[in-house]
Write an enzyme that holds these catalytic residues in place. Structure first.
Site, PDB file in Angstrom:
ATOM      1  N   GLY A   3      54.439  45.229  49.604  1.00 21.54           N
ATOM      2  CA  GLY A   3      55.857  44.848  49.534  1.00 21.54           C
ATOM      3  C   GLY A   3      56.765  45.892  48.934  1.00 21.54           C
ATOM      4  O   GLY A   3      57.970  45.689  48.855  1.00 21.54           O
ATOM      5  N   HIS A  20      45.959  46.762  53.315  1.00 24.51           N
ATOM      6  CA  HIS A  20      46.358  46.828  54.726  1.00 24.51           C
ATOM      7  C   HIS A  20      45.896  45.635  55.549  1.00 24.51           C
ATOM      8  O   HIS A  20      46.299  45.513  56.712  1.00 24.51           O
ATOM      9  CB  HIS A  20      45.865  48.139  55.341  1.00 24.51           C
ATOM     10  CG  HIS A  20      46.550  49.326  54.742  1.00 24.51           C
ATOM     11  ND1 HIS A  20      46.180  49.843  53.521  1.00 24.51           N
ATOM     12  CD2 HIS A  20      47.614  50.050  55.157  1.00 24.51           C
ATOM     13  CE1 HIS A  20      46.969  50.865  53.221  1.00 24.51           C
ATOM     14  NE2 HIS A  20      47.850  51.007  54.196  1.00 24.51           N
ATOM     15  N   ARG A  32      36.529  31.397  37.650  1.00 25.80           N
ATOM     16  CA  ARG A  32      37.154  32.697  37.348  1.00 25.80           C
ATOM     17  C   ARG A  32      38.635  32.682  37.675  1.00 25.80           C
ATOM     18  O   ARG A  32      39.082  31.919  38.528  1.00 25.80           O
ATOM     19  CB  ARG A  32      36.529  33.781  38.226  1.00 25.80           C
ATOM     20  CG  ARG A  32      35.192  34.246  37.747  1.00 25.80           C
ATOM     21  CD  ARG A  32      34.606  35.204  38.765  1.00 25.80           C
ATOM     22  NE  ARG A  32      33.339  35.717  38.298  1.00 25.80           N
ATOM     23  CZ  ARG A  32      32.366  36.124  39.102  1.00 25.80           C
ATOM     24  NH1 ARG A  32      32.501  36.061  40.414  1.00 25.80           N
ATOM     25  NH2 ARG A  32      31.243  36.593  38.596  1.00 25.80           N
ATOM     26  N   ARG A  87      54.674  58.452  59.751  1.00 28.63           N
ATOM     27  CA  ARG A  87      55.764  58.449  58.771  1.00 28.63           C
ATOM     28  C   ARG A  87      56.455  59.808  58.749  1.00 28.63           C
ATOM     29  O   ARG A  87      56.961  60.234  57.733  1.00 28.63           O
ATOM     30  CB  ARG A  87      55.219  58.110  57.385  1.00 28.63           C
ATOM     31  CG  ARG A  87      54.779  56.659  57.243  1.00 28.63           C
ATOM     32  CD  ARG A  87      54.742  56.272  55.794  1.00 28.63           C
ATOM     33  NE  ARG A  87      53.963  55.079  55.552  1.00 28.63           N
ATOM     34  CZ  ARG A  87      54.408  53.852  55.682  1.00 28.63           C
ATOM     35  NH1 ARG A  87      55.637  53.637  56.086  1.00 28.63           N
ATOM     36  NH2 ARG A  87      53.625  52.822  55.419  1.00 28.63           N
ATOM     37  N   ASP A 123      62.969  50.491  56.774  1.00 31.91           N
ATOM     38  CA  ASP A 123      64.097  51.219  56.188  1.00 31.91           C
ATOM     39  C   ASP A 123      64.075  52.724  56.485  1.00 31.91           C
ATOM     40  O   ASP A 123      65.093  53.307  56.836  1.00 31.91           O
ATOM     41  CB  ASP A 123      64.214  50.935  54.679  1.00 31.91           C
ATOM     42  CG  ASP A 123      62.989  51.398  53.894  1.00 31.91           C
ATOM     43  OD1 ASP A 123      61.898  51.473  54.483  1.00 31.91           O
ATOM     44  OD2 ASP A 123      63.120  51.675  52.695  1.00 31.91           O
TER      45      ASP A 123
HETATM   46  O1  F6P Z   1      56.235  49.248  54.055  1.00 39.91           O
HETATM   47  C1  F6P Z   1      55.065  48.631  54.454  1.00 39.91           C
HETATM   48  C2  F6P Z   1      53.927  48.910  53.519  1.00 39.91           C
HETATM   49  O2  F6P Z   1      52.809  48.178  53.957  1.00 39.91           O
HETATM   50  C3  F6P Z   1      54.205  48.660  52.048  1.00 39.91           C
HETATM   51  O3  F6P Z   1      54.154  47.298  51.693  1.00 39.91           O
HETATM   52  C4  F6P Z   1      53.151  49.507  51.393  1.00 39.91           C
HETATM   53  O4  F6P Z   1      53.519  49.885  50.096  1.00 39.91           O
HETATM   54  C5  F6P Z   1      53.081  50.695  52.293  1.00 39.91           C
HETATM   55  O5  F6P Z   1      53.581  50.282  53.558  1.00 39.91           O
HETATM   56  C6  F6P Z   1      51.700  51.278  52.463  1.00 39.91           C
HETATM   57  O6  F6P Z   1      51.800  52.407  53.263  1.00 39.91           O
HETATM   58  P1  F6P Z   1      50.577  53.207  53.862  1.00 39.91           P
HETATM   59  O7  F6P Z   1      50.169  52.532  55.140  1.00 39.91           O
HETATM   60  O8  F6P Z   1      51.139  54.557  54.117  1.00 39.91           O
HETATM   61  O9  F6P Z   1      49.457  53.166  52.872  1.00 39.91           O
END
Ligand code: F6P
Length: 369
Positions: free
Chosen positions: A190, A292, A182, A91, A123
């Site tokens: 998202g 993830h 439960r 990133r 994005d």
């Molecule tokens: O943009 C994709 C995404 O999976 C989001 O849904 C989530 O908030 C973010 O990336 C998590 O990012 P990281 O892998 O840096 O924890």
């Protein structure tokens, strides 16, 4: 014959569909059957770890240094079967105001002789591509993100595989939820877009779906839960997007601050909702964060196919020297749009037409307005 070298990179969060796109960029660019027609022989250089790989490049040996990897159809032959990205990702933003490295990236693109860079990203990554394009770099974008929040396209790679994960995991939860009677609150990813929660919730038949585009009232959630209980349900599945928030409240964050793309680390709303349901209804409630897992696993058939189409279309744009564009799909047709058109915009759920704000769920009428 003319020779041309193009670069390809994947940036931002990984997801299923990246490797299929990489495979088809390489196969299409290096397709010998098309060489004569094009009058150009393409060479493809994979750039490791997103933009990071273009910040620090050892120029003395571009073919052996860790941040670059020469690709060819043999290397990528089986890639479409695998999730994640074989090129790695990061990133890192070269335009990070705290450490602007964009000049280095532009210099390295020139020094590597890259006539174009195919950028596969969401994005953040595509915003960088847009800015580089404005500075004269030849770029073509491919949309990917499980969030499906990019405008000007009906699909972003990784979304459908993530929906499959949500559906499969909720199927698993149902057996244990039913056995113990439960309520389970399932938190999806998202960011600020509700697509994953909404379409994931619709796919798995969730009782309640909470999305960022519509602030929720805990009283209403508990009322719906009690209504379900009185109607005889043994358990309930409630899907909540990580970006959802209660009326008058703020987003739940895992840690303060933003990353170099300006994104917050969201998380925690599932636990909050579970706690508030148990407090308000006295029904045993647990929460699960899918996290993830939604980005993992092998790409589903749709992501393999869309990765293929997007990869081919991206090379078509490179061949036509139609740069500064993102490939997209609109009403089932593969197309392209100016990168500028997506810059700074997000595709969010339209609560009026795509959500039932009274029952916190998908809409119950599709053809009747
Ligand atoms: O943009 C994709 C995404 O999976 C989001 O849904 C989530 O908030 C973010 O990336 C998590 O990012 P990281 O892998 O840096 O924890």
């Amino acid at each position: 014959m003319k020779k041309m070298r193009i670069g390809v990179l994947t940036g931002g969060g990984d997801c299923a569909g990246l490797n299929p796109a990489l495979k088809w960029v390489v196969k299409t660019a290096m397709d010998e059957r098309l060489e004569w027609k094009r009058g150009t022989r393409y060479e493809v250089l994979g750039i490791r770890d997103g933009w990071k790989g273009l910040v620090n490049v050892d120029m003395t040996s571009p073919h052996t240094h860790g941040s670059l990897v020469p690709l060819d159809p043999d290397v990528v032959r089986t890639w479409d079967r695998y999730g994640g990205t074989f090129l790695g990702t990061s990133r890192l933003s070269p335009y990070d105001p705290k450490n602007d490295q964009s000049k280095k990236v532009i210099e390295n693109i020139e020094r590597l002789g890259l006539e174009a860079v195919v950028v596969i990203g969401g994005d953040g990554t595509l915003a960088i591509a847009t800015r580089l394009s404005k500075e004269g770099v030849n770029v073509v974008g491919i949309p990917k993100t499980i969030d499906k929040d990019l405008p000007e396209t009906d699909y972003t790679l990784g979304f459908e595989t993530a929906l499959n994960v949500i559906t499969e995991e909720v199927d698993r939860l149902r057996t244990t939820a039913g056995s113990h009677k439960r309520i389970f609150v399932v938190e999806t990813m998202g960011r600020t877009a509700g697509w994953l929660a909404l379409e994931g919730g619709e796919s798995c038949g969730a009782f309640i779906i909470l999305i960022p585009e519509c602030d929720f009232s805990m009283d209403r959630v508990n009322e719906l839960v009690m209504k379900g209980k009185r109607a005889g349900t043994r358990y309930e599945i409630i899907v909540v997007a990580e970006g959802a928030k209660p009326v008058g409240g703020t987003e739940f964050v895992k840690k303060e601050g933003v990353d170099s793309f300006g994104h917050k680390a969201l998380g925690g709303v599932g636990e909050f909702v579970a706690h508030e349901i148990e407090r308000g209804t006295k029904l045993e409630t647990r929460s699960v964060v899918l996290s993830h897992l939604q980005r993992g696993g092998a790409p589903c058939a749709y992501d393999r196919r869309m990765g293929r189409y997007f990869g081919i279309a991206a090379v078509d744009l490179v061949v036509k020297r139609n740069f500064g564009k993102m490939v997209c799909v609109k009403n089932g047709k593969i197309n392209f749009c100016p990168l500028e058109d997506i810059y700074g915009r997000l595709n969010l759920v339209d609560v009026n037409t795509q959500y039932d704000a009274e029952h916190y769920n998908g809409r119950r009428t599709i053809l009747n307005g």
